[in-house]
Design an enzyme around this catalytic site. Structure first.
Site, short mmCIF file in Angstrom:
data_model
loop_
_atom_site.label_atom_id
_atom_site.label_comp_id
_atom_site.label_asym_id
_atom_site.label_seq_id
_atom_site.Cartn_x
_atom_site.Cartn_y
_atom_site.Cartn_z
CB CYS A 1 -0.98 -0.01 1.17
SG CYS A 1 -0.19 -0.09 2.78
CG HIS B 1 -4.11 0.73 4.42
ND1 HIS B 1 -3.61 -0.19 3.52
CD2 HIS B 1 -5.02 1.48 3.75
CE1 HIS B 1 -4.22 -0.01 2.35
NE2 HIS B 1 -5.07 0.99 2.46
#
Ligand code: ZN
Length: 376
Positions: A66, A321
């Protein structure tokens, strides 16, 4: 989220792509070298093509990627960066192609452009990066990874004029001053940096309230006393010094790193998630004082910026994330790039990354990328 079927689809599509296929199969270099013309010709067809017309294409998460995905989107949505990337020299041999980061980025851009797919896989680029110790399945820090990618791209772009253009596009120039407080001795040093690493707390650990405060604090002079004193050549002893950083030049693409990850005495890293607003329009002339700058009027005239992208982090230091909010330069619309998921968002959605002290897991802006409104 539909990742498996997505990857299968990608594999099928890849089978159609000669270059990708050859590289994935690991055919020997000799074979590849005999017919590079056709492939390079095909690649040349993307040089100069207008940028992502259909707005935005996602990147599949291929193992904690990510962070990499968010940064790639920020690079590839920047038409000034892709304008440089498209002019690289294509390496002649397959082995060199596999190891060349700018070339692999160009292939990825081509793949993102060539169809109406929702997302593509950055697997070949990720393999290439792993040759330079940028590993998959590792939680990266976006500020560090940005520097690593930038340096790899710069080092592997062979043409000196492209290296210069890349530096011009990203490098902030400053002058560091050290002035003895007991005599007139002064030392100056010019340096450049690819990001402006601004603190979000002051030296007393008080929260800085806005981005403008953080920038102001970064260029704030600091008195070096007690155990921080420096040796003065003129005085012949250690004396108090005034240390300051003056802004000399701002680039077209300005990356501001909000230092939200803070190392305490115990070496434990924790995240500062407090509220920190940043504007869509940023004028450095209104932020810094005369004494914090070392620039002429024509340089300062270009210090009007507009927010282009926000790389945001959610979660804790060890388990988090990344996603990227990017304003498409061709459509003037904001998008949220969350791996393979891409959706149009509003400025209010982007503002949700300002942070909140009580929401430690919440999404907070980590890198802010501004662009000059009137490039000189
Ligand atoms: Zn002195």
């Amino acid at each position: 989220m539909g990742q498996r079927s997505g990857r299968q689809e990608i594999r099928k599509k890849l089978a159609l792509s000669e270059t990708m296929n050859a590289e994935a199969d690991g055919q020997n270099d000799k074979e590849e070298a005999e017919e590079p013309k056709a492939k390079d010709q095909r690649l040349l067809s993307v040089f100069g093509v207008a940028d992502l017309k259909n707005g935005a294409i996602g990147l599949y998460n291929i193992g904690q990627s990510c962070c990499l995905n968010s940064l790639l989107q920020v690079f590839l949505m920047n038409i000034r960066f892709t304008g440089i990337l498209r002019r690289i020299t294509v390496p002649p041999h397959a082995a060199q192609k596999r190891r060349n980061v700018p070339y692999q980025m160009l292939l990825l851009l081509e793949e993102m452009q060539c169809g109406k797919r929702k997302a593509v896989s950055p697997i070949h680029l990720a393999h290439c990066l792993s040759l330079y110790r940028v590993n998959l399945f590792v939680q990266h820090d976006a500020a560090q990874l940005f520097m690593t990618l930038w340096n790899l791209i710069k080092r592997q772009m062979k043409k000196p004029e492209l290296v210069e253009e890349l530096s011009d596009l990203y490098a902030v120039c400053v002058q560091e001053h050290l002035a003895c407080q007991k005599c007139s001795f002064e030392a100056k040093r010019s340096s450049s940096m690819i990001t402006l690493p601004v603190p979000v707390l002051d030296s007393n650990s008080h929260v800085l309230k806005t981005l403008e405060d953080c920038l102001q604090y970064f260029f704030h002079p600091e008195m070096l006393t007690d155990h921080n004193m420096c040796f003065c050549e003129q005085c012949g002893r250690k004396t108090p010094f005034l240390q300051s950083t003056k802004l000399v030049h701002l680039p077209q693409t300005l990356t501001i790193h909000l230092k939200r990850f803070c190392i305490e005495k115990s070496a434990y890293i924790h995240k500062l998630s407090h509220y920190l607003p940043f504007p869509q329009d940023l004028d450095f002339n209104a932020v810094l004082t005369e004494s914090q700058c070392q620039a002429d009027d024509s340089e300062k005239a270009g210090w009007q910026y507009e927010l282009f992208a926000v790389v945001a982090h959610s979660g804790s230091t060890n388990c988090g994330h990344y996603c990227a909010y990017i304003r498409s330069l061709t459509e003037c619309k904001w998008y949220c790039f969350n791996d393979s998921q891409v959706c149009q968002v509003s400025w209010d959605d982007v503002k949700c990354t300002y942070g909140h002290s009580n929401l430690h897991w919440g999404e907070t802006a980590y890198l802010l990328i501004y662009m000059k409104k009137h490039p000189q």
